[in-house]
Design a protein around this motif. Structure first.
Motif, PDB file in Angstrom:
ATOM      1  N   UNK A   1     -16.051   0.484   3.210  1.00 13.50           N
ATOM      2  CA  UNK A   1     -15.302   1.618   2.679  1.00 13.50           C
ATOM      3  C   UNK A   1     -14.377   1.179   1.534  1.00 13.50           C
TER       4      UNK A   1
ATOM      5  N   UNK B   1      -7.298  -1.928   7.036  1.00 17.88           N
ATOM      6  CA  UNK B   1      -6.209  -2.191   7.990  1.00 17.88           C
ATOM      7  C   UNK B   1      -6.687  -3.018   9.185  1.00 17.88           C
TER       8      UNK B   1
ATOM      9  N   UNK C   1      -7.887  -0.860   0.828  1.00 13.30           N
ATOM     10  CA  UNK C   1      -7.125  -1.337   1.992  1.00 13.30           C
ATOM     11  C   UNK C   1      -8.011  -1.331   3.226  1.00 13.30           C
TER      12      UNK C   1
ATOM     13  N   UNK D   1      -3.551   3.819  -4.225  1.00 13.00           N
ATOM     14  CA  UNK D   1      -5.004   3.715  -4.011  1.00 13.00           C
ATOM     15  C   UNK D   1      -5.756   4.095  -5.287  1.00 13.00           C
TER      16      UNK D   1
ATOM     17  N   UNK E   1       0.819  -1.216   0.000  1.00  9.61           N
ATOM     18  CA  UNK E   1       0.000   0.000   0.000  1.00  9.61           C
ATOM     19  C   UNK E   1       0.852   1.265   0.000  1.00  9.61           C
TER      20      UNK E   1
END
Lengths: 337, 240
Positions: free
Chosen positions: B147, B85, B83, B77, B51
């Motif tokens: 998201x 986390x 991503x 991105x 990332x």
């Protein structure tokens, strides 16, 4: 997709934390019996609110810079001083308009002075971030050293350009004097300072809460890494906030100089202590906290100076200690730093 | 089937610590690749390196035909990597809606996709206007995943989504991840729960001490208890 189509009832909202909001009110009311005279109390309270709004204007950008990028900018005072000096470039040559009885002539001199001060300090913020701060991201000790160095260089630069003497900066004629209500006098300029400070606060809150840019800033204050992982260049966002904060510091510098009716190169250095206390009391990254903190600091300075002059020098430090003992991360903690 | 992501000899340092020691593996397009290993093996750092959050100090990372090693995180991105986390990292001061507004970079939500997400995660619809900070741990995890998928992404990096969640929520998440997988998404998933890994994974890479020690089909590892014991160092029961 609208809210209506999303439907569903919201979780019970966490109770609004109003205790910090009430602190200035409680403090002001508690001072009434101690001060005794109503007119003195009103004068001190209005002076506190005006001073608080000016400090808020200077501190609001700094708290977002702290919160958003974890940058300790001890050079913020440079923008306050530069803003004040730049304003003299217009206000002194246009002294006849500043001292004219016509409000419009006053405004025709003061408005461009304020706009120029904000433009120059905003641009200076761009240079400051690129040259001094960008190389030291994430290195607090170096940030402190280099930004303090920047403040010293700026201060000495002002001495070199304008000389060491204090420059008188009279208030515009239309802003002199007071509104009289019985035996209570309220200075016009203090009312203006309150109005400008409130406007800055409301506009900042609207931007933070009602725009996508504001969402990004609030998200970035909380977790800048995740904002980047969503595809946003937070360095650009930070640069924008830094420039806006610098411009507001410039505005604060002009307002403070007009309030004191004088300009000198160490004005930024002197005000930085108050500005830092406000940012720490408010909670790093919190504009609302900064607003409340600024009012509290000004109240303590004014009421304390009247009631206990010998304690005036340390009253704000005592306030900070008390607040941090109560809420170690400030009134409205936003970040985990 | 082509590889969506390839890591070759990737090294990562965090401060003076050398965390990744030449990581090599591939993530085939349209498949779910599990990244397994004991705590501290370097799984999270591997995702962060891909990332761009912990940039590689050496090696190559190829993603969808571009060499992204050393790219800035926003560029990675924007290239189509989502991503999630380990910490979930929802913006707690923002509402559920505002969290998703920020994640939907290209503009207003696609209503069909949003309903698809609400199908997995009904609480997000119910608590649409609530502050994310007031959600439960499982709901935050749902939001974190939502998201990442609120817009189509070419690759999803998901770090231990079931960690610390109640079994019922874990089952719901497995269903969700399986559905995302069926939609054709390419996923690289770090997971400690072996049962979750075998339920979702197509391929697997096992890490130890910052390097890949095994690569292959998930089914092969799933059917070989001795190999699991050797690679993961713990009995299967301990991973359940």
């Amino acid at each position: 997709m609208t809210d209506a189509t999303a439907g569903g009832e919201a979780l019970p909202k966490p109770p609004l934390d109003i205790v910090p909001l009430l602190l200035p009110v409680i403090l002001a009311l508690a001072m009434i019996p101690l001060i005794g005279s109503a007119s003195t109390w009103v004068t001190l309270t209005v002076a506190s609110l005006a001073m608080g709004m000016m400090i808020f204007i200077m501190a609001s950008g700094l708290t977002l810079v702290f919160g958003l990028m974890d940058v300790l900018n001890f050079g913020h005072g440079a923008f306050i001083a530069v803003g004040a000096y730049v304003a003299t470039l217009i206000l002194l040559p246009m002294a006849a308009w500043v001292q004219a009885d016509s409000l419009w002539q006053n405004l025709a001199a003061v408005t461009p002075a304020v706009l120029l001060a904000m433009a120059v300090t905003g641009a200076l913020g761009l240079v400051f971030e690129r040259v001094l701060i960008r190389p030291v991201y994430g290195q607090h000790l170096k940030q402190i050293l280099i930004t303090m160095g920047g403040l010293i260089v700026a201060e000495q630069g002002l001495y070199a350009l304008w000389g060491p003497q204090i420059i008188p900066l009279p208030l515009p004629a239309a802003l002199r004097g007071s509104f009289i209500f019985g035996d209570i006098a309220i200075a016009k300029y203090r009312l203006l300072a309150m109005l400008v400070g409130l406007t800055v606060f409301v506009v900042t809150m609207l931007v933070l809460n009602r725009t996508r840019l504001g969402l990004l800033i609030r998200a970035g204050v909380e977790n800048r890494e995740m904002v980047e992982a969503l595809g946003y260049r937070i360095r650009r966002l930070f640069l924008g906030v830094f420039m806006a904060g610098s411009a507001l510091a410039g505005l604060g510098g002009v307002m403070w100089s007009l309030y004191r009716e004088q300009v000198h190169a160490s004005i930024g250095n002197e005000l930085m202590i108050l500005v830092f206390i406000v940012v720490i009391i408010g909670g790093l990254g919190s504009v609302t906290g900064c607003f409340i903190g600024a009012v509290l600091v000004a109240m303590v300075a004014n009421y304390g100076g009247f009631l206990l002059p010998k304690l005036a020098l340390i009253s704000d430090i005592l306030l900070m200690v008390a607040i941090l003992m109560w809420r170690p991360r400030g009134l409205y903690a936003v970040t985990n730093r | 089937m082509s590889d969506m992501l390839t890591l070759r000899g990737v090294h990562t340092h965090i401060g003076r610590y050398h965390i990744l020691h030449g990581v090599d593996f591939t993530v085939p397009e349209g498949q779910t690749t599990m990244l397994l290993g004991r705590n501290g093996a370097g799984k999270t750092t591997t995702l962060r390196t891909i990332m761009g959050l912990s940039p590689p100090s050496a090696g190559e990372i190829d993603f969808a035909g571009a060499s992204i090693g050393g790219w800035a995180t926003p560029d990675i991105a924007m290239r189509g990597v989502g991503y999630v986390p380990e910490t979930m990292a929802v913006f707690s001061d923002l509402t559920v809606k505002e969290n998703l507004v920020l994640a939907a970079r290209s503009g207003p939500f696609d209503p069909t996709r949003l309903e698809w997400i609400f199908g997995f995660f009904p609480p997000l619809k119910k608590f649409w206007l609530s502050r994310a900070g007031s959600l439960s741990g499982g709901q935050k995890q749902m939001l974190s995943i939502a998201r990442a998928i609120v817009e189509p992404r070419r690759l999803l990096l998901i770090d231990e989504p079931t960690k610390g969640l109640a079994p019922a929520i874990v089952m719901a998440l497995i269903e969700c991840l399986a559905e995302i997988k069926r939609s054709g998404a390419t996923i690289l998933l770090v997971e400690q729960n072996f049962r979750v890994a075998e339920a979702i994974g197509d391929t697997v890479a096992v890490m130890d001490n910052g390097a890949i020690v095994h690569r292959g089909a998930m089914a092969a590892l799933s059917g070989d208890g001795a190999l699991q014991e050797r690679l993961l160092g713990l009995s299967l029961e301990a991973h359940q």
